[in-house]
Design an enzyme around this catalytic site. Structure first.
Site, PDB file in Angstrom:
ATOM      1  N   LYS A 113       3.627 -14.496   1.972  1.00 21.18           N
ATOM      2  CA  LYS A 113       2.515 -13.815   1.294  1.00 21.18           C
ATOM      3  C   LYS A 113       1.363 -14.798   1.140  1.00 21.18           C
ATOM      4  CE  LYS A 113       1.979  -9.755  -0.786  1.00 21.18           C
ATOM      5  NZ  LYS A 113       2.711  -8.581  -0.348  1.00 21.18           N
ATOM      6  N   THR A 119       2.884   2.946   4.140  1.00 21.23           N
ATOM      7  CA  THR A 119       3.538   2.587   2.877  1.00 21.23           C
ATOM      8  C   THR A 119       3.757   3.845   2.041  1.00 21.23           C
ATOM      9  OG1 THR A 119       2.380   0.484   3.011  1.00 21.23           O
ATOM     10  CG2 THR A 119       3.530   0.938   0.963  1.00 21.23           C
ATOM     11  N   ASN A 153      -4.515   2.435  -1.331  1.00 20.30           N
ATOM     12  CA  ASN A 153      -3.926   2.938  -0.088  1.00 20.30           C
ATOM     13  C   ASN A 153      -2.553   3.590  -0.302  1.00 20.30           C
ATOM     14  OD1 ASN A 153      -1.793   1.988   2.141  1.00 20.30           O
ATOM     15  ND2 ASN A 153      -3.661   2.641   3.157  1.00 20.30           N
ATOM     16  N   SER A 211       4.235  -2.448  10.276  1.00 21.29           N
ATOM     17  CA  SER A 211       3.632  -3.684  10.789  1.00 21.29           C
ATOM     18  C   SER A 211       4.511  -4.279  11.885  1.00 21.29           C
ATOM     19  CB  SER A 211       3.503  -4.723   9.669  1.00 21.29           C
ATOM     20  OG  SER A 211       2.334  -4.504   8.933  1.00 21.29           O
TER      21      SER A 211
END
Ligand code: GLU
Length: 430
Positions: free
Chosen positions: A108, A192, A223, A364
């Protein structure tokens, strides 16, 4: 440190790991490897602003564990970003990739900035500046960033471009969440939210609740929330009671509800790129606008906290109604441990964060696979594969919870940690 908790998010992540490790009977030496990130980068880099001045930006990248593959995880642009938050999020990415069984580790990153205070050109220079510092330590076989809070597909495109210039060849798999037509995958933007709805569908099935009679209250309208709101209605036939959003102008959050049900697509059409809904337009369309926390006390079947971390706390947990059967954590770390303990006692089923919101990173991974093949799938193919991965992950976690008689979060950790520990063992690390 919300809700009276004395722990920061990284300490919470370590505490959760310790519990799962104990339940698995993991060798404490192995747990020690998993309790800390392998590599941590702290960057301070200069960026020329539009007025000619130079501003120093602080950035982070944490490569937590790469036993199962290159580290993978988003970049967050937020003014309150701290290294410990990034470490927690990188740990959760490790468990997230393992729980959905994709061959990637966890990482991250972040930049300490409110992106809304930057012009488009400044944003581009900050993105390129981050890559300038990190390009030797990222790459499709090393560490692959992606979108997170405060970012856009366009920003991923700039970062990809900067990396390609540095290495001297077209390398789209260095970053995911790119624009379709610029190396992006169909389905990635909604992925997501799609995954959140798939895990809710599976949870409703095991609890024997009719999805068409179920209602949801959503915190946030970024999102994840935008697509979860639309797909909950489209795919499951349920009703959205409310969504909340952070209002940039007023610097506070509001809850938007409508008796006939929230129309996610309409609200999305009147929301800016940072997730602020236009109050006047919403009011004109018959929406009731209430205070920030109102979402939490709605008589819903399901709550989806899909904003930032630490939002369900010991201070506000009592507002949750008895109608609530499922909490599907669209955000990372939205429920503090004290609140979770109270809700578990009430019999509420959690779909824990790194399982619930794993649809983004799973897509992804598909994006990277397509980049490698240089051949792109249809949206239906992407969604079918995504549904398969998410429902298999839910089933593995649910089965672990049933057989070991643990809650869903610990079960998710047990599934994920076992896989990471196995990969470390296979490689001779432990
Ligand atoms: N930022 C997203 C997450 O927390 C996506 C990560 C990715 O696609 O690598 O899961």
């Amino acid at each position: 440190m919300a809700g009276g908790s004395t722990l920061n998010s990284f300490q919470i992540a370590q505490q959760q790991l310790d519990k799962a490790a104990a339940a698995l009977g993991l060798d404490p030496q192995v747990t020690a490897v998993l309790r800390e990130p392998t590599r941590t980068f702290v960057l301070n880099f200069p960026v020329r602003m539009d007025d000619g001045s130079i501003r120093v930006f602080r950035g982070y990248r944490v490569q937590y564990n790469d036993a199962r593959g290159p580290t993978k995880g988003g970049l967050r642009f937020h003014q309150d970003e701290t290294l410990d938050d990034v470490k927690a999020l990188a740990a959760w990415m490790t468990w997230k990739c393992a729980v959905v069984d994709i061959p990637l580790g966890g990482g991250k990153g972040g930049i300490v900035v409110d992106p809304a205070t930057l012009s488009e050109r400044e944003k581009e220079r900050v993105c390129r500046g981050w890559v300038d510092q990190m390009w030797k330590n990222i790459g499709p076989r090393m560490d692959v960033p992606a979108p997170d809070v405060g970012t856009t597909p366009q920003m991923m495109g700039w970062m990809m471009d900067e990396y390609c210039k540095r290495v001297g060849e077209y390398t789209p798999g260095v970053i995911t969440g790119k624009l379709v037509g610029g190396g992006g995958s169909l389905g990635r933007t909604a992925a997501t939210g799609f995954g959140v709805v798939v895990t809710i569908r599976e949870a409703l099935k095991v609890l024997k609740i009719d999805s068409k009679k179920s209602t949801v209250a959503i915190q946030g309208f970024g999102n994840v929330a935008q697509y979860a709101a639309q797909l909950f209605v489209e795919l499951l036939g349920g009703k959205v009671l409310c969504v909340s959003c952070w209002d940039r102008g007023d610097k506070k959050a509001y809850t938007f509800s409508k008796d006939s049900g929230v129309d996610g697509k309409f609200l999305q059409s009147i929301t800016d790129q940072y997730g602020t809904i236009d109050k006047a337009k919403a009011k004109a369309a018959g929406y009731v606008i209430e205070d920030a926390d109102a979402w939490l006390s709605k008589p819903a079947t399901i709550l989806i906290p899909a904003a930032l971390g630490n939002s369900i706390t010991a201070d506000n947990v009592s507002k949750i109604q008895d109608t609530v059967k499922i909490i599907a954590e669209g955000a990372n770390g939205p429920t503090v441990p004290e609140a979770e303990a109270i809700l578990l006692k009430k019999g509420i089923t959690f779909v824990p964060d790194f399982l619930c919101n794993a649809g983004g990173v799973t897509c992804s991974y598909f994006e990277q696979v397509q980049n490698d093949m240089n051949f792109y799938w249809t949206e239906d193919e992407v969604n079918k594969r995504l549904d398969d991965k998410m429902s298999a992950a839910f089933r593995a976690v649910h089965e672990m919870a049933q057989t070991k008689k643990v809650d869903m979060r610990i079960a998710a950790y047990m599934v994920a940690v076992e896989r990471v520990a196995w990969a470390m063992h296979m490689r001779g690390w432990i």
